[in-house]
Design an enzyme around this catalytic site. Structure first.
Site, PDB file in Angstrom:
ATOM      1  N   CYS A 159       1.569   1.860   0.989  1.00 10.06           N
ATOM      2  CA  CYS A 159       2.804   2.651   1.044  1.00 10.06           C
ATOM      3  C   CYS A 159       3.061   3.349  -0.287  1.00 10.06           C
ATOM      4  CB  CYS A 159       3.968   1.732   1.422  1.00 10.06           C
ATOM      5  SG  CYS A 159       5.599   2.480   1.249  1.00 10.06           S
ATOM      6  N   CYS A 219       6.618   2.980  -1.716  1.00  7.05           N
ATOM      7  CA  CYS A 219       6.822   1.612  -2.213  1.00  7.05           C
ATOM      8  C   CYS A 219       6.390   1.505  -3.673  1.00  7.05           C
ATOM      9  CB  CYS A 219       6.024   0.610  -1.379  1.00  7.05           C
ATOM     10  SG  CYS A 219       6.521   0.506   0.357  1.00  7.05           S
TER      11      CYS A 219
END
Length: 324
Positions: free
Chosen positions: A90, A93
């Site tokens: 991600c 993230c």
């Protein structure tokens, strides 16, 4: 109903959409049930090794399904726990997690960051109903209290955390203890909001409205500015209505503008049910543009309240009945 200066506290208010809606004990039962294989070990945060850095030691913990009950639920009885749902693949993230880790280290124990790799611990993400990552959930007193998704800018995260700590200070002893030792989260002043709030306090509603609109021109999704702008517009209308607005509206039910002004005054006077009922009655007896005008005004009044407010929910049902 909120005041513009109190709009930041709306973010801090315990989220009715989350609170009590998630049974955190479910993970405890799953963790204690026999399993064919032991839980997968947590992966280190993106860009870091398995061991925490000295700066974040104790402030950042890796959590699995097996440790969720003790590290998140039970810990949250003493201090705020912020759960970061992330994954190695991600991209956002990798932007958000370092910010959260640094802020956790700065808090001095007022809150702790619990990182959950959703690939290794999918049932935690399922428990919260996470539709995307990163998703961040605040846990206090054993229950979710607020959440957001996506990589927010650091000032917004600081404001979010500061509001949560303010709201939970009296419930979680770890927050007060950390603040007494110089920890916590310093929320920087946003000069744009200060300008708008100062104008509102002076009674210069036009200047306050313009200031909030400038914020929304740059940040169309800024919920705090949206809420405050709605309140400013409402307050300006209510003050312009005059003390005899209700009497005028009662004397001439066909005067739609009088009904709108009277409804504003009733809501401002802490009688929202009366204001809602007045506009619903106007919707019932009008048609075309007038009906739409009454409906839009009523919907704007709804936005001044929490969507879960029982008075608003009832009025929405009554409005639907009047329309259909």
């Amino acid at each position: 109903m909120t005041h513009p200066r109190g709009s930041a506290s709306k973010t801090a208010a315990l989220s009715a959409a989350l609170s009590g809606a998630v049974d955190l004990s479910a993970l405890k039962a799953r963790a204690e049930a026999p399993q064919k294989q032991p839980p997968a070990p947590p992966r280190p945060p993106a860009g870091e090794g398995a061991a925490p850095s000295p700066a974040t030691a104790g402030a950042v913990i890796d959590v699995t399904e097996a440790t969720f009950q003790s590290e998140v639920v039970e810990r949250s009885l003493q201090q705020l726990v912020v759960v970061d749902l992330w994954a190695e693949w991600c991209g956002p993230c990798k932007q958000l997690s370092p910010v959260l880790e640094r802020l956790a280290a700065e808090s001095g124990g007022a809150w702790v960051l619990a990182k959950v790799d959703v690939d290794a611990n999918p049932r935690i993400a399922q428990l919260f109903g996470a539709q995307s990552i990163p998703t961040v959930i605040a846990i206090g007193g054993g229950q979710p209290v607020d959440a957001f998704s996506g990589a927010l800018p650091e000032p917004e995260i600081r404001k979010w955390l500061g509001s949560l700590l303010d709201a939970l200070r009296d419930r979680l002893p770890g927050i007060k203890a950390a603040e007494q030792n110089g920890g916590g989260v310093e929320v920087p002043e946003d000069e744009r909001f200060t300008e708008a709030e100062d104008a509102f306090e002076r009674g210069d509603f036009a200047a306050a409205q313009a200031a909030y609109e400038r914020i929304l021109d740059v940040e169309p999704a800024n919920e705090e500015a949206k809420t405050a702008l709605a309140q400013v517009k409402f307050t300006a209308r209510a003050e312009a209505a005059g003390p005899d607005a209700i009497a005028k509206a009662d004397a001439d039910p066909a005067d739609l503008d009088a009904q709108l002004a009277a409804a504003d005054l009733e809501v401002a006077g802490q009688e929202p049910e009366a204001g809602f009922a007045r506009l619903i009655a106007a919707v019932r007896r009008t048609a075309g543009d007038d009906r739409n005008k009454a409906r839009e005004h009523l919907v704007a009044l709804f936005e001044l309240f929490d969507s879960a407010d029982e008075r608003v929910m009832k009025a929405r049902r009554d409005l639907a009945s009047a329309l259909y």
